[in-house]
Structure formats: structure tokens, C-alpha cells
Motif scaffolding. Sequence first.
Motif, mmCIF file in Angstrom:
data_model
loop_
_atom_site.group_PDB
_atom_site.id
_atom_site.type_symbol
_atom_site.label_atom_id
_atom_site.label_comp_id
_atom_site.label_asym_id
_atom_site.label_seq_id
_atom_site.Cartn_x
_atom_site.Cartn_y
_atom_site.Cartn_z
ATOM 1 N N PRO A 1 0.700 -1.130 0.099
ATOM 2 C CA PRO A 1 -0.102 -0.070 0.031
ATOM 3 C C PRO A 1 0.830 1.311 -0.062
ATOM 4 C CG PRO A 1 -0.584 -1.625 1.744
ATOM 5 C CD PRO A 1 0.649 -1.917 1.084
ATOM 6 N N ALA A 2 0.372 2.438 -0.679
ATOM 7 C CA ALA A 2 1.003 3.492 -0.695
ATOM 8 C C ALA A 2 0.178 4.692 -1.008
ATOM 9 C CB ALA A 2 2.211 3.465 -1.748
ATOM 10 N N ASN A 3 0.508 5.468 -1.973
ATOM 11 C CA ASN A 3 -0.596 6.554 -2.403
ATOM 12 C C ASN A 3 -1.851 6.375 -3.000
ATOM 13 O OD1 ASN A 3 1.183 6.077 -4.525
ATOM 14 N ND2 ASN A 3 1.193 8.146 -4.958
ATOM 15 N N ASP B 1 -7.244 12.316 -7.222
ATOM 16 C CA ASP B 1 -6.664 13.198 -7.999
ATOM 17 C C ASP B 1 -6.861 12.828 -9.433
ATOM 18 O OD1 ASP B 1 -5.823 14.507 -5.718
ATOM 19 O OD2 ASP B 1 -3.846 13.951 -6.037
ATOM 20 N N ALA B 2 -7.367 11.819 -9.908
ATOM 21 C CA ALA B 2 -7.373 11.057 -11.289
ATOM 22 C C ALA B 2 -8.548 12.032 -12.221
ATOM 23 C CB ALA B 2 -7.763 9.665 -11.319
ATOM 24 N N GLY B 3 -7.761 12.270 -13.465
ATOM 25 C CA GLY B 3 -8.561 12.787 -14.530
ATOM 26 C C GLY B 3 -9.799 11.669 -14.805
ATOM 27 N N MET B 4 -9.365 10.433 -14.733
ATOM 28 C CA MET B 4 -10.290 9.313 -15.255
ATOM 29 C C MET B 4 -10.127 8.182 -14.357
ATOM 30 S SD MET B 4 -11.708 8.567 -18.902
ATOM 31 C CE MET B 4 -10.418 8.395 -19.719
ATOM 32 N N ARG B 5 -11.159 7.747 -13.879
ATOM 33 C CA ARG B 5 -10.893 6.312 -13.167
ATOM 34 C C ARG B 5 -11.592 5.158 -13.767
ATOM 35 N NH1 ARG B 5 -13.817 9.354 -7.775
ATOM 36 N NH2 ARG B 5 -12.150 10.951 -7.280
ATOM 37 N N LEU B 6 -10.817 4.020 -13.567
ATOM 38 C CA LEU B 6 -11.156 2.899 -14.153
ATOM 39 C C LEU B 6 -11.577 1.753 -13.131
ATOM 40 C CD1 LEU B 6 -11.622 1.003 -16.809
ATOM 41 C CD2 LEU B 6 -9.033 0.649 -16.348
ATOM 42 N N LEU B 7 -12.527 1.247 -13.026
ATOM 43 C CA LEU B 7 -13.082 0.002 -12.339
ATOM 44 C C LEU B 7 -13.143 -1.272 -13.251
ATOM 45 C CD1 LEU B 7 -14.072 -1.316 -9.717
ATOM 46 C CD2 LEU B 7 -16.346 -0.404 -10.296
ATOM 47 N N VAL B 8 -12.507 -2.255 -12.780
ATOM 48 C CA VAL B 8 -12.235 -3.357 -13.701
ATOM 49 C C VAL B 8 -13.298 -4.508 -12.776
ATOM 50 C CG1 VAL B 8 -11.137 -5.378 -14.737
ATOM 51 C CG2 VAL B 8 -10.169 -2.882 -14.675
ATOM 52 N N LEU B 9 -14.223 -4.946 -13.336
ATOM 53 C CA LEU B 9 -15.201 -6.265 -12.829
ATOM 54 C C LEU B 9 -14.618 -7.388 -13.399
ATOM 55 C CD1 LEU B 9 -18.636 -4.951 -12.659
ATOM 56 C CD2 LEU B 9 -16.895 -4.614 -10.942
ATOM 57 N N THR B 10 -14.081 -8.144 -12.824
ATOM 58 C CA THR B 10 -13.746 -9.629 -13.189
ATOM 59 C C THR B 10 -14.623 -10.904 -12.383
ATOM 60 O OG1 THR B 10 -11.967 -9.589 -11.607
ATOM 61 C CG2 THR B 10 -11.408 -9.159 -13.924
ATOM 62 N N LYS B 11 -14.873 -12.037 -12.814
ATOM 63 C CA LYS B 11 -15.346 -12.931 -12.439
ATOM 64 C C LYS B 11 -15.302 -13.561 -11.061
ATOM 65 C CE LYS B 11 -16.980 -16.420 -15.223
ATOM 66 N NZ LYS B 11 -16.862 -17.466 -16.083
ATOM 67 N N GLU B 12 -14.027 -14.079 -10.837
ATOM 68 C CA GLU B 12 -13.436 -14.717 -9.539
ATOM 69 C C GLU B 12 -12.265 -14.988 -9.450
ATOM 70 O OE1 GLU B 12 -15.494 -18.293 -9.524
ATOM 71 O OE2 GLU B 12 -14.806 -18.913 -11.519
ATOM 72 N N LEU B 13 -11.533 -15.409 -8.561
ATOM 73 C CA LEU B 13 -9.972 -15.898 -8.383
ATOM 74 C C LEU B 13 -10.173 -17.353 -8.645
ATOM 75 C CD1 LEU B 13 -7.307 -14.476 -7.691
ATOM 76 C CD2 LEU B 13 -7.713 -15.376 -5.145
ATOM 77 N N TYR B 14 -9.089 -17.704 -9.333
ATOM 78 C CA TYR B 14 -8.606 -19.104 -9.665
ATOM 79 C C TYR B 14 -7.729 -19.612 -9.030
ATOM 80 C CZ TYR B 14 -11.439 -18.025 -14.102
ATOM 81 O OH TYR B 14 -12.585 -17.363 -14.891
ATOM 82 N N GLY C 1 4.295 -0.819 -17.148
ATOM 83 C CA GLY C 1 4.762 0.368 -16.188
ATOM 84 C C GLY C 1 3.219 1.017 -16.021
ATOM 85 N N PHE C 2 2.515 1.250 -17.107
ATOM 86 C CA PHE C 2 1.242 1.986 -17.047
ATOM 87 C C PHE C 2 0.303 1.425 -16.011
ATOM 88 C CE2 PHE C 2 -3.135 3.107 -18.164
ATOM 89 C CZ PHE C 2 -3.118 4.238 -18.361
ATOM 90 N N TYR C 3 -0.036 0.308 -16.142
ATOM 91 C CA TYR C 3 -0.742 -0.618 -15.331
ATOM 92 C C TYR C 3 -0.612 -0.537 -13.828
ATOM 93 C CZ TYR C 3 -4.247 -4.139 -13.766
ATOM 94 O OH TYR C 3 -5.187 -4.601 -13.013
ATOM 95 N N GLU C 4 0.593 -0.543 -13.610
ATOM 96 C CA GLU C 4 0.857 -0.857 -12.186
ATOM 97 C C GLU C 4 0.987 0.663 -11.382
ATOM 98 O OE1 GLU C 4 4.759 -2.417 -11.413
ATOM 99 O OE2 GLU C 4 4.187 -4.321 -12.100
ATOM 100 N N ASN C 5 0.865 1.613 -12.130
ATOM 101 C CA ASN C 5 0.855 3.085 -11.476
ATOM 102 C C ASN C 5 -0.574 3.669 -11.825
ATOM 103 O OD1 ASN C 5 3.798 3.604 -10.601
ATOM 104 N ND2 ASN C 5 3.895 2.519 -12.544
ATOM 105 N N ALA C 6 -1.322 3.341 -12.775
ATOM 106 C CA ALA C 6 -2.545 3.946 -13.277
ATOM 107 C C ALA C 6 -3.647 3.977 -11.913
ATOM 108 C CB ALA C 6 -3.237 3.346 -14.269
ATOM 109 N N PRO C 7 -4.610 4.713 -11.819
ATOM 110 C CA PRO C 7 -5.599 4.825 -10.687
ATOM 111 C C PRO C 7 -6.606 3.611 -11.277
ATOM 112 C CG PRO C 7 -6.006 6.437 -11.975
ATOM 113 C CD PRO C 7 -4.593 6.115 -12.439
ATOM 114 N N ILE C 8 -6.697 2.431 -10.834
ATOM 115 C CA ILE C 8 -7.417 1.392 -11.128
ATOM 116 C C ILE C 8 -7.855 0.839 -9.981
ATOM 117 C CG2 ILE C 8 -7.485 -1.122 -12.504
ATOM 118 C CD1 ILE C 8 -5.161 0.315 -14.335
ATOM 119 N N ALA C 9 -9.252 0.284 -9.874
ATOM 120 C CA ALA C 9 -9.721 -0.608 -8.874
ATOM 121 C C ALA C 9 -10.326 -1.903 -9.574
ATOM 122 C CB ALA C 9 -10.883 0.001 -8.138
ATOM 123 N N ARG C 10 -10.011 -3.000 -8.978
ATOM 124 C CA ARG C 10 -10.557 -3.999 -9.423
ATOM 125 C C ARG C 10 -11.636 -5.000 -8.375
ATOM 126 N NH1 ARG C 10 -9.206 -9.891 -11.229
ATOM 127 N NH2 ARG C 10 -6.990 -9.789 -10.464
#
Length: 256
Positions: free
Chosen positions: A49-51, A58-71, A131-140
Motif C-alpha cells: 500500500p502507498a498513495n 486526483d485522477a482525471g479518469m478512474r477505471l474500475l475493472v469487474l472480473t468473475k472470480e479468483l482461480y 508500467g502504466f498498469y502498475e501506476n494508473a488509478p485502477i480498482a478491481r
Amino acid sequence: MTYREQEEKLFQRWAQRARKLHDADLITKDGLLFRGDVEWDGFCQIHRPANEEQLWNDAGMRLLVLTKELYEEDCWDIRTETGRVPSPRLTVRTAMRFFPNLELWAYGLLTIPDRKVIPFSKADNATRLQGFYENAPIARINCKKQSDTKSASNTVLQKYMDNYADLLGEQINMYKADIILCLGGQGIMVNFIRKNVYTDLMDINPHCFYSPSANVLVVKQYHPTYNVYSRKEMYTAMIQDYQAFLKATPHFPTVR
């Protein structure tokens, strides 16, 4: 209350519901993806965890990803995910094959210079995508929080989504995302959002659905491991429909 605090309280209620329904009460934790340092925990490369909350706010656009389950046999906290291969050497390689597509789709949806989408030929660079995915404002969010060693059928997925509908709807709404990317399930996730979260969700084209009241775009896409079509075909079909939506909706996304 921070997002993490809200998530933890929600997980407790989810486990209580699971016990009441005689489901497995070991819950996959998910939500706002951690954006701290990458470390080897003895099994995987994980983010600490960090910032991430400040990035999200602060994000100009926020992405939420919906997935089925953990295999997996055991549940683990997907907020720590990096998508990297399980090696103590902190390489930049991405594990096949779930993450290469997820990283590509996230990059395409969040990167729109002058409201123009990025074509596949310019987007598909493994190092840049990771690099983008590891730093972008994303929720899953996993719609079914009990893990399994095999993929749940759509019937099973629908059952779990129905049994936890109020909690799942609450979690989706918690993040106030601009884009919700639904992966797999043949439209089940989109239909759930229309019924339980954004009841004014309109069909725009095969990939895009839009809530005028919330100014939220819902995108339907294949599961990232789907292999009937190529990476280029799946990305290009989605991004062309996304471009059409952007042209027709100049006030998207919401300015914060």
C-alpha cells in the motif's frame, strides 16, 4: 473514512452473509489496487500500500475493472497484484495470459490524447503497458468473492451475484469510477449494473453502455484469457466503439 476502511467493513459483512448462506466465508479481498513498492513475498511479486487513494482522488479518469472470480485454491488480496511472473527477481515481465490483455485494455481506455484513441500498433508495447498498469488509478472487483480452481459457469456466477447483490452494488458505487470494464460473463455484469447500480444505463454500441445521470461508461469485453480472437482484434473492436462513444459524448468524463 478511507477507501481501505470502507473495503474492510464491506468484506466483514460479505463474510457474515457467506456464513448465513453456508458459502465459503474466506473472501477474496479486492478494490483499489495498491501502488506502493514491489516486493517478493515468498510466492509472488506484490505491491505494498502507498498513495493509491490520493492517486484515485486526483485522477482525471478512474477505471474500475469487474472480473468473475479468483482461480486459486486459496483467496488472496488482489489489491496487491502486479501481474508479474512469480520470481524473486523483480523483472518487468508480465505473467501470461490474463494480464497482457488487461493491461492493454486499461491503457487504451485511459489514454485518450486530444480525445483520440491509441491504435493497437502504438499501444502494444509490453514494458510500457506493464508500467502504466502498475501506476494508473485502477480498482478491481471480483463479482464472486469465493475462489475456485475452475471457472464458474454463468449460472453459478449469476447466483452469487444475486445472493450478494446489495453488497456488490454498494462496492461498485463506492469508487465513483468513470469507466467500468466488465470482463467475461457474456453480459451478466452489464445487466447487473443496469439493474442494481445505474438503472438508466443505455446501449450505445456492442461494447459501450452509458448512464447519462452518472456520466459513467460501462464497457463490455471478453475475459482476458479468451483466445478465439487475437489480441489485436479484441482491442481494435473495443477501441473503435470507444472512439465512437467519445465523439458522441463530448462531456465525458466528468471534470473534477
